[in-house]
Design a protein around this motif. Sequence first.
Motif, PDB file in Angstrom:
ATOM      1  N   UNK A 160      44.348  38.216  39.499  1.00  0.00           N
ATOM      2  CA  UNK A 160      44.914  36.875  39.450  1.00  0.00           C
ATOM      3  C   UNK A 160      44.444  36.051  40.651  1.00  0.00           C
ATOM      4  N   UNK A 161      44.648  34.745  40.563  1.00  0.00           N
ATOM      5  CA  UNK A 161      44.223  33.848  41.626  1.00  0.00           C
ATOM      6  C   UNK A 161      44.992  34.151  42.916  1.00  0.00           C
ATOM      7  N   UNK A 162      46.187  34.758  42.798  1.00  0.00           N
ATOM      8  CA  UNK A 162      46.970  35.065  43.996  1.00  0.00           C
ATOM      9  C   UNK A 162      46.671  36.453  44.545  1.00  0.00           C
ATOM     10  N   UNK A 184      38.826  35.796  36.804  1.00  0.00           N
ATOM     11  CA  UNK A 184      40.009  36.654  36.725  1.00  0.00           C
ATOM     12  C   UNK A 184      40.005  37.525  35.477  1.00  0.00           C
TER      13      UNK A 184
ATOM     14  N   UNK B 186      47.208  33.692  34.469  1.00  0.00           N
ATOM     15  CA  UNK B 186      46.460  34.557  35.380  1.00  0.00           C
ATOM     16  C   UNK B 186      45.541  33.757  36.301  1.00  0.00           C
ATOM     17  N   UNK B 187      44.974  32.684  35.775  1.00  0.00           N
ATOM     18  CA  UNK B 187      43.917  31.986  36.502  1.00  0.00           C
ATOM     19  C   UNK B 187      44.445  31.034  37.565  1.00  0.00           C
ATOM     20  N   UNK B 454      37.185  32.805  31.030  1.00  0.00           N
ATOM     21  CA  UNK B 454      36.279  33.646  31.823  1.00  0.00           C
ATOM     22  C   UNK B 454      34.828  33.271  31.562  1.00  0.00           C
TER      23      UNK B 454
END
Lengths: 325, 502
Positions: A160-162, A184, B186-187, B454
Amino acid sequence: MKLSKTICSLAIAAMAGFAGLAHAQWKPSKPIEVIVHTAPGGGNDVLARAMVQMLEKENLLPVRMQVLNRPGGNGAVAAAAIAEKKGDPHTLGVVSSAWIANALVTREAKVTLHDLTPVAGLLQEPALIAVRTDSPFKTLKEFVDAAKAKPGTLKQSGGSVTSRDNIIRQTLQQSTGARWAFVSFPGGGERLAALLGGHVDMMVIEPQEAGEQIRAGKLRVLTQISDKPLSGFPNVPNLKQSGFDVGSSPQIRGLMAPPDFPKDALAYYEDLFLKLSKTASWKKYVDDYQLEDSYMNGAGLGKTITAIENDLRNQYQQAGVKTVR
Amino acid sequence: MDILNGLMQGFSVALTPMNLAMCFLGCLLGTIVGVLPGLGPPATIAMLLPLTFKMDPTGAMIMLAGIYYGAKYGGSTTSILLNVPGESSSVVTCLDGYQMARQGRAGAALGISAIASFVAGTIGTVLLMLVAPPLAKLSLAFSSPEYFALMVLGLAMVVLLAGDSLTKALLAMTFGLWIAGMGTDLFTATSRFTFGQTELLGGIDFVIVAIGIFAVGEVMANMEPEKPLDMLPVPKGLKNLFPTLQDLKDCRFAFMNGSIIGFFIGVLPGAGATISSFLSYGLEKAVSKHPEKFGTGVIEGVAAPEGANNADTAGALVPLLTLGIPGSGTTAILLAALVLWGFKPGPMFIEDSPAMFWGLVASMYIGNVVLLILNLPLVTVFAQLLRMPGYVMYPLILGVSMVGIYTINSSVFQLCLLAVFGLVGYAMRKLDFPTAPLVLGLVLGDSMEKALRQSLMMSQGDLSILFRPIPAVLLSIAAFLLIVPLIKKFNSVRAQVIDKEA
C-alpha cells in the motif's frame, strides 16, 4: 508424564515467583486471549501462533494462550476489540507498524495505539532492496542515478501507499531528487512475481523471502535496511554504506494491552516476554526469518511508537498522503 | 524417465501407513470444512499449523494439502442442497445445482460434482507433475495488463449469466462492482463508501454477499406463498440417486473444460478459484447446444465449475512449489508452513526436497481417489436431507448461513450485513433481477480495478500497454461476447420490420 510436566511447571512457577517477588505477584488465572489484526496466515497471525507454540514448549506460562483473529481495516477492528476489554489482564494484542500507519491516514480508525497500554516490543523487521540478476544495476547508487536521468521510467513493486516500501522510496527520492514509479500490489507473491517477470525493476523484500531467489540466481540484493548487519547477508551494504545517509522508520512488532491495564499484570508480561526473548526457540525463530531481536519493555515500546508515528506523519505529508491525526 | 522415477519415489513416500493415514485425515477434514460454509481451508490450515510442528513435515504437508483440495469436494454440498455456497469457489455451483435439487435431482448433482472433482483433480495433478516448471516461467509473463483483460473477459460473461433482460443483468453487475469498491483503497489509503464504519474499512467479504443474496434471499422468497410448503421430491432407490450414464456423457466436455481452465487459471498468481469456476461455467454455456437451459438445472452447469475449482488447487501449487510464490490465501499459509518446518520454498525447492515434492504429488493421486470413495456414499446421506419439511429446512438454511458468517470473524456487524444482503436478494427476486451478475461483478471488480491502475502506473498512463498481445486477444474475445447479443437483437428487429412490410 503428566505428573512430571506438572511438577516441572510448578517448579518454574515457583522460580518465577522468587525472581519477581519484589514486583510481580500477579499471575494469569485463566486462558489469555491474543488478538491479531490479520486473518489466519497473515504476518501477525503467524507470529502470534509461533509465539504461543514457543511459550508452551518452554513452559513459560501456567495457562493457555489462544489467538483471536479480528481482521478488518488494517488493525482498526482489532484495536477496537482490544480497547473494549478495558482493564482485563487476560487480553493482549500483537501489533505492528501497520497499525500506526493506518491510524494516521484513516479517520474511521477511532482507537489508536495511544489508547492502549504498551507491553513489550519483540522484533524489528529488516528489509532488502533487490533487483533481478539480469538488471543493469549493481548498486543502489546506479539505480538512483538512472532514475534521476530518466524520471518516472523505473518502477518499484510494493504494498500500500502507506507501507514501509513506499516510505523507503519517498526518503530516497527526497534526499536525491530522483523519481521512480511505485506500483501497489495487495499480496507479497504478486509483488515478487512482477519483479521476476520483468514488469517492474526493483522491490523492497523481506530477507527470508529473498533468500531462496538469490540462491537460485534470480535476484540480486543492492542494500540491506537494518540496524545490525544481517547474518545471512554479510557482504551487502546498508543504506549509509551505499551512499545514502537517510534514516528509515523501523518496522516493529510487539504486544499491546487494553487501556487501564493493571500495573502488576504489566510487570508480569514484561518479564514473561523478556524470558521468551532469551529462549533457544525464539533465537532460532529470529534467525530462520532473518529478523532483528529487539526486546523493549512497555515504556520503551510506547516511546518507539510515538517516534515512528512522528516520522511517518512527516513522510506522508511530504509524499502528499493526507493524514488525519 | 525422471518423472517416472520421481513418481515411483513419491509413491514410496506416500504409501507408508503414516502418510496414507495423514492423506485420509486431510481429505476427511477438508470435506468437513468444505461442507461447512464460512470456515474455509486457509483458516483451518492456520489453526492446525501449531499441531504440525511435532509431525513429520512430509506427512503434515500431505495432510494440509488434503484439506485444501478436499474442501473443494465438500464445497458444492450446501450449494446444491441449500443454495448456501460452502466456499467462494462454489458460488457458481448454486446456479444449476440448487435448481437440480429442486427438481429432485440433488443426488445426481452431488454425484456429478464428486466425479467432476475427481476427474479434474486427477488431470490437474498430472499437469502439475508434467508441466510445472516451464509453465511457472510462462506465468510470470502474465502481469497487470493481462489480468485486467482476463477480468474484463470474465465480466463480459454477464451476457451469458443474464436472464431475459440484459439491462437488468448489467445493473446488477454494476451494483456488484460498487460493493467491490468499498473499503480502503490500496493505492491512496483513502476510505471509500465506508460510511464512517470501522468494520467497512476492509470492504465487504464476498461470502457474506453470496450467502445473503443466494441463501437468505431464497428462504424469504419461499416463505411467501400461503399454501403449505411442498417438500422437495427425492427419488426412492439408490440407483435413482446417482448420475445416469447419459449424465456422464453430457458432461464429457465439462470435465475437460473444467480441468483445463481450472488448472491454467490456478497457475496464475492473482486470479483464483472463484474466477476459474465462473470462466468454465461461461465457456460451458457458450459452447452448449442448449445454452438457454443453463440456470434451470443442467448437469454440465455443475460439472464444469466443480471441476474447475478442483483443478485450480493443483494449478495453484505450481507457482508455490516451483517459484516460491503464493498465489492465494491458502498457498500463502502452506508457504509459511514449509518455512516453519525448515524447508526452503523457492526456485530450487523440487531439486532440494524431491521426497517432499513427489510425495505430495503421489498423495494427491491417492487423495483424489479417497475423496471420491468418501464423497459418493455421502451423496445418499445428503440427498435424504431434502426429505425434511419446509418448516425444518428453511430455518436450518438460515441457521447454517448465520453460523457460517459468524465463524469467519465472530462479528455481529457482519451478521447485520448478511441480513441486509438477504433483503437485497429478496428484492432482486421480486423485481426479476438476475443475482449471478451481481456476484460476478463483486468477485472480479476489485482485482480488475487494481490491475487497470497497476497497468497504467507501469506505463505512466499510456493506454497502449493494454493492447500488447495477450490482453489484446482476451479483450477482443470480450468485445465479441458483448456484441453478439446486439447483432441478434438487431437481426430480430429487422426480421419483424420485414414481416410487417410483407
